[in-house]
Scaffold this motif. Structure first.
Motif, short mmCIF file in Angstrom:
data_model
loop_
_atom_site.label_atom_id
_atom_site.label_comp_id
_atom_site.label_asym_id
_atom_site.label_seq_id
_atom_site.Cartn_x
_atom_site.Cartn_y
_atom_site.Cartn_z
N GLU A 35 0.85 -1.19 0.00
CA GLU A 35 0.00 0.00 0.00
C GLU A 35 0.88 1.24 0.00
O GLU A 35 1.97 1.25 0.56
N LYS A 36 0.38 2.26 -0.63
CA LYS A 36 1.10 3.52 -0.65
C LYS A 36 0.85 4.26 0.67
O LYS A 36 -0.11 3.98 1.38
N VAL A 37 1.71 5.20 0.94
CA VAL A 37 1.60 5.94 2.20
C VAL A 37 0.29 6.72 2.25
O VAL A 37 -0.34 6.82 3.29
N ASP A 38 -0.17 7.26 1.14
CA ASP A 38 -1.42 8.01 1.11
C ASP A 38 -2.63 7.12 1.36
O ASP A 38 -3.67 7.59 1.79
N GLU A 39 -2.50 5.83 1.10
CA GLU A 39 -3.62 4.92 1.26
C GLU A 39 -3.75 4.41 2.70
O GLU A 39 -4.75 3.81 3.04
N LEU A 40 -2.78 4.62 3.51
CA LEU A 40 -2.87 4.18 4.90
C LEU A 40 -3.90 5.04 5.63
O LEU A 40 -4.08 6.22 5.35
N SER A 41 -4.55 4.44 6.63
CA SER A 41 -5.64 5.15 7.31
C SER A 41 -5.12 6.31 8.17
O SER A 41 -5.79 7.31 8.34
N LEU A 42 -3.93 6.19 8.73
CA LEU A 42 -3.42 7.25 9.59
C LEU A 42 -2.97 8.47 8.80
O LEU A 42 -3.04 9.59 9.27
N ASN A 43 -2.51 8.26 7.59
CA ASN A 43 -1.98 9.35 6.79
C ASN A 43 -2.86 9.71 5.61
O ASN A 43 -2.38 10.29 4.65
N SER A 44 -4.11 9.37 5.67
CA SER A 44 -4.97 9.61 4.50
C SER A 44 -5.31 11.10 4.40
O SER A 44 -5.49 11.80 5.38
N VAL A 45 -5.40 11.56 3.19
CA VAL A 45 -5.75 12.94 2.89
C VAL A 45 -7.22 12.96 2.53
O VAL A 45 -7.69 12.13 1.76
N PRO A 46 -7.97 13.90 3.09
CA PRO A 46 -9.40 13.93 2.76
C PRO A 46 -9.62 14.20 1.27
O PRO A 46 -8.82 14.86 0.62
N LYS A 47 -10.71 13.68 0.78
CA LYS A 47 -10.98 13.73 -0.66
C LYS A 47 -11.30 15.14 -1.15
O LYS A 47 -10.79 15.59 -2.14
N GLY A 48 -12.19 15.84 -0.43
CA GLY A 48 -12.63 17.15 -0.93
C GLY A 48 -11.83 18.28 -0.31
O GLY A 48 -11.03 18.11 0.59
N GLN A 49 -12.06 19.47 -0.86
CA GLN A 49 -11.42 20.66 -0.32
C GLN A 49 -12.24 21.13 0.88
O GLN A 49 -13.46 21.21 0.82
N LEU A 50 -11.52 21.44 1.97
CA LEU A 50 -12.20 21.92 3.16
C LEU A 50 -12.17 23.44 3.19
O LEU A 50 -11.21 24.07 2.77
N GLU A 51 -13.23 24.01 3.70
CA GLU A 51 -13.33 25.45 3.81
C GLU A 51 -13.69 25.80 5.24
O GLU A 51 -14.51 25.15 5.86
#
Length: 173
Positions: A35-51
């Protein structure tokens, strides 16, 4: 004796060593998908842009904000006045401590030659000078001391002024 020390030093020094351990998968285990680092649950990046959306102020918050703005000139005046008077108050407190110490020295001078005078004059004069600066505490101290003196007086009357006592009996002179 030397052998015991040598063996204990050897065991102790082994505990301080560090080793690298490499984990190798077994050859007969099925291959796992890496698994890639971005796919791990601890280091996941949220999908949408937050405001960031600021919440609107409640009527209570609005009134407190208006009150703060209204009181700001007065609080700044109080802060300036305090910063100007603080050194004067500190010098006055130091002067008061000097007066208390000087009065104690006068009590020590007046109490020459007698131990009882030293026990009475020195704390008495210092207490009198300190009561000028701490009147509330002096009142409380006087009340507690008075109650204690009354208790001692009652104890004195119970133990030393009994009718059978030789000093106070009516038949002796």
């Amino acid at each position: 004796m030397f052998k015991v020390i040598q063996r204990s030093m050897g065991l102790t020094s082994l505990s301080l060593l560090t080793f690298k351990v490499y984990a190798v998968p077994k050859k007969d285990s099925p291959p796992q998908n890496s698994e890639k680092v971005d796919e791990l649950s601890l280091n996941s990046v949220p999908k949408g842009q937050l405001e960031y959306v600021e919440e609107s102020r409640s009527p209570l918050e609005e009134s407190i904000s208006q009150l703060r703005h209204y009181c700001e000139p007065y609080t700044s005046w109080c802060q300036e006045t305090f910063s100007q008077t603080q050194p004067k108050m500190q010098s006055l407190a130091q002067w008061g401590l000097g007066v208390t110490g000087f009065v104690g020295l006068i009590g020590l001078f007046l109490a020459r030659g007698s131990k009882i005078k030293k026990l009475v004059y020195l704390p008495g004069f210092m207490g009198l000078a300190a009561s000028l600066y701490y009147p509330q505490q002096a009142i409380v101290f006087a009340q507690v001391s008075g109650e204690t003196l009354y208790d001692w007086e009652d104890l004195w009357k119970e133990n030393f002024q009994k009718p059978g006592n030789v000093k106070n009996s009516p038949g002796t002179k």
